[in-house]
Design a protein around this motif. Structure first.
Motif, short mmCIF file in Angstrom:
data_model
loop_
_atom_site.label_atom_id
_atom_site.label_comp_id
_atom_site.label_asym_id
_atom_site.label_seq_id
_atom_site.Cartn_x
_atom_site.Cartn_y
_atom_site.Cartn_z
N GLY A 1 -2.15 -3.66 8.66
CA GLY A 1 -1.86 -4.44 7.48
C GLY A 1 -1.57 -5.89 7.81
N ALA A 2 -0.80 -6.13 8.87
CA ALA A 2 -0.45 -7.49 9.25
C ALA A 2 -1.69 -8.30 9.63
CB ALA A 2 0.55 -7.48 10.40
N LYS A 3 -2.65 -7.66 10.28
CA LYS A 3 -3.88 -8.36 10.65
C LYS A 3 -4.71 -8.70 9.40
CE LYS A 3 -4.23 -6.58 15.32
NZ LYS A 3 -5.02 -5.79 16.27
N ILE A 4 -4.80 -7.76 8.48
CA ILE A 4 -5.56 -8.01 7.25
C ILE A 4 -4.87 -9.07 6.41
CG2 ILE A 4 -6.26 -6.97 5.06
CD1 ILE A 4 -6.96 -4.44 6.67
N ALA A 5 -3.54 -9.07 6.41
CA ALA A 5 -2.79 -10.07 5.65
C ALA A 5 -3.23 -11.48 6.01
CB ALA A 5 -1.29 -9.90 5.89
N GLN A 6 -3.54 -11.72 7.27
CA GLN A 6 -3.99 -13.04 7.71
C GLN A 6 -5.31 -13.44 7.05
OE1 GLN A 6 -3.98 -13.39 12.06
NE2 GLN A 6 -2.50 -11.72 12.11
N LEU A 7 -6.12 -12.47 6.70
CA LEU A 7 -7.43 -12.74 6.10
C LEU A 7 -7.38 -12.97 4.60
CD1 LEU A 7 -9.53 -9.99 7.92
CD2 LEU A 7 -9.38 -12.43 8.49
N ILE A 8 -6.26 -12.57 3.97
CA ILE A 8 -6.20 -12.65 2.51
C ILE A 8 -5.06 -13.53 2.01
CG2 ILE A 8 -7.41 -10.46 2.15
CD1 ILE A 8 -4.68 -9.12 1.64
N GLY A 9 -4.44 -14.29 2.89
CA GLY A 9 -3.37 -15.19 2.47
C GLY A 9 -2.15 -14.46 1.98
N ALA A 10 -1.71 -13.47 2.76
CA ALA A 10 -0.55 -12.66 2.39
C ALA A 10 0.42 -12.60 3.57
CB ALA A 10 -1.00 -11.25 2.01
N ALA A 11 1.64 -12.20 3.29
CA ALA A 11 2.61 -11.98 4.36
C ALA A 11 2.34 -10.62 5.00
CB ALA A 11 4.03 -12.01 3.79
N ALA A 12 2.70 -10.50 6.26
CA ALA A 12 2.42 -9.29 7.03
C ALA A 12 3.00 -8.04 6.38
CB ALA A 12 2.95 -9.43 8.45
N ASP A 13 4.15 -8.14 5.75
CA ASP A 13 4.79 -6.97 5.16
C ASP A 13 4.36 -6.68 3.72
OD1 ASP A 13 6.07 -9.13 3.99
OD2 ASP A 13 8.08 -8.30 4.19
N GLU A 14 3.36 -7.40 3.23
CA GLU A 14 2.86 -7.17 1.87
C GLU A 14 1.58 -6.34 1.85
OE1 GLU A 14 4.20 -11.07 -0.66
OE2 GLU A 14 2.56 -11.35 0.79
N VAL A 15 1.04 -6.02 3.02
CA VAL A 15 -0.24 -5.32 3.11
C VAL A 15 -0.06 -4.06 3.95
CG1 VAL A 15 -2.65 -5.47 3.85
CG2 VAL A 15 -1.49 -7.51 2.97
N ILE A 16 -0.57 -2.95 3.44
CA ILE A 16 -0.61 -1.73 4.24
C ILE A 16 -2.03 -1.19 4.24
CG2 ILE A 16 1.82 -1.14 3.91
CD1 ILE A 16 0.93 0.99 1.91
N VAL A 17 -2.38 -0.54 5.33
CA VAL A 17 -3.68 0.11 5.47
C VAL A 17 -3.45 1.60 5.30
CG1 VAL A 17 -5.60 0.58 7.04
CG2 VAL A 17 -4.55 -1.70 6.99
N CYS A 18 -4.14 2.18 4.31
CA CYS A 18 -3.97 3.60 4.03
C CYS A 18 -5.04 4.07 3.05
CB CYS A 18 -2.58 3.87 3.44
SG CYS A 18 -2.27 3.05 1.88
#
Length: 170
Positions: free
Chosen positions: A1-18
Motif C-alpha cells: 500500500g505504501a508503494k502504491i500511495a506514492q503513485l496516487i498522491g496519498a499517504a502511506a497509511d491511506e492505501v491498502i492492498v487487498c
C-alpha cells in the motif's frame, strides 16, 4: 500500500492492498452509503466499468431504502463534463463515483473539479483508478478525493489474479 500511495498522491497509511477491485469497490460503496444514510442518490455515468455498475445496484438492493442510481449519459458516447456532473448531483446525493479514465473511450475526467462538486453537495467521491494508475499522473490529495480503488494487474504489471488496492482519505 505504501508503494502504491506514492503513485496516487496519498499517504502511506491511506492505501491498502487487498482483495479484488470489485470487492474493494463494494466495500467502499457500502461504507459511503452508510456514512450518508440520510441521502438516497448515487451518481455515476454510462461510461463506467460494467462490474462497477452491477456492484452499485447490488449495494442498493442489499441496503434497501429509497436509494436510487442516477446514471449520467454521455451525449457523445465518450465524455462527461463537470457541468453534466453538477446538474446530476444535489443535496440528496450520498455518493458520486466515476472511473478516472473511461475504459470505453479513454476519456480522462477532471478529478479535482468533479470531486469538488460532489463534496460541495455533501456527497462522498469514489474514483476507480484501474485504467489510470501506472499510465497517468494521479494526485488524490491535491484533488481532495475521499475514496478510491484500483487494480495492480494492468498498468502496474501485476498480471492476472494480482490483488487490488483501496484508498481512504484520513
Amino acid at each position: 500500500g505504501a508503494k502504491i500511495a506514492q503513485l496516487i498522491g496519498a499517504a502511506a497509511d491511506e492505501v491498502i492492498v487487498c482483495d479484488s477491485t470489485s470487492v474493494n469497490f463494494f466495500k467502499l460503496v457500502v461504507a459511503a452509503l452508510r456514512a450518508r444514510s440520510d441521502r438516497t442518490k448515487i451518481v455515476t455515468d454510462d461510461l463506467n466499468f460494467p462490474s462497477d455498475m452491477y456492484i452499485l445496484q447490488g449495494a442498493i438492493d442489499l441496503l434497501g431504502g429509497d436509494r436510487k442510481l442516477n446514471v449520467i449519459h454521455a451525449v457523445d458516447g465518450q465524455t462527461i463534463s463537470p457541468e453534466m456532473a453538477d446538474a446530476a448531483i444535489d443535496h440528496t446525493t450520498a455518493l458520486v463515483t466515476f472511473t478516472h479514465t473511461a475504459f470505453k473511450s479513454g476519456f480522462v475526467y477532471d478529478m479535482p473539479s468533479i470531486t469538488k462538486i460532489a463534496q460541495r453537495a455533501g456527497a462522498l467521491m469514489l474514483w476507480d483508478l484501474s485504467h489510470s494508475i501506472g499510465a497517468l499522473p494521479i494526485d488524490l490529495h491535491a484533488a481532495n478525493v475521499d475514496l478510491a480503488v484500483g487494480c495492480t494487474y494492468k498498468y502496474l504489471n501485476g498480471g492476472p489474479g494480482a490483488p487490488a488496492f483501496l484508498f481512504v482519505r484520513r
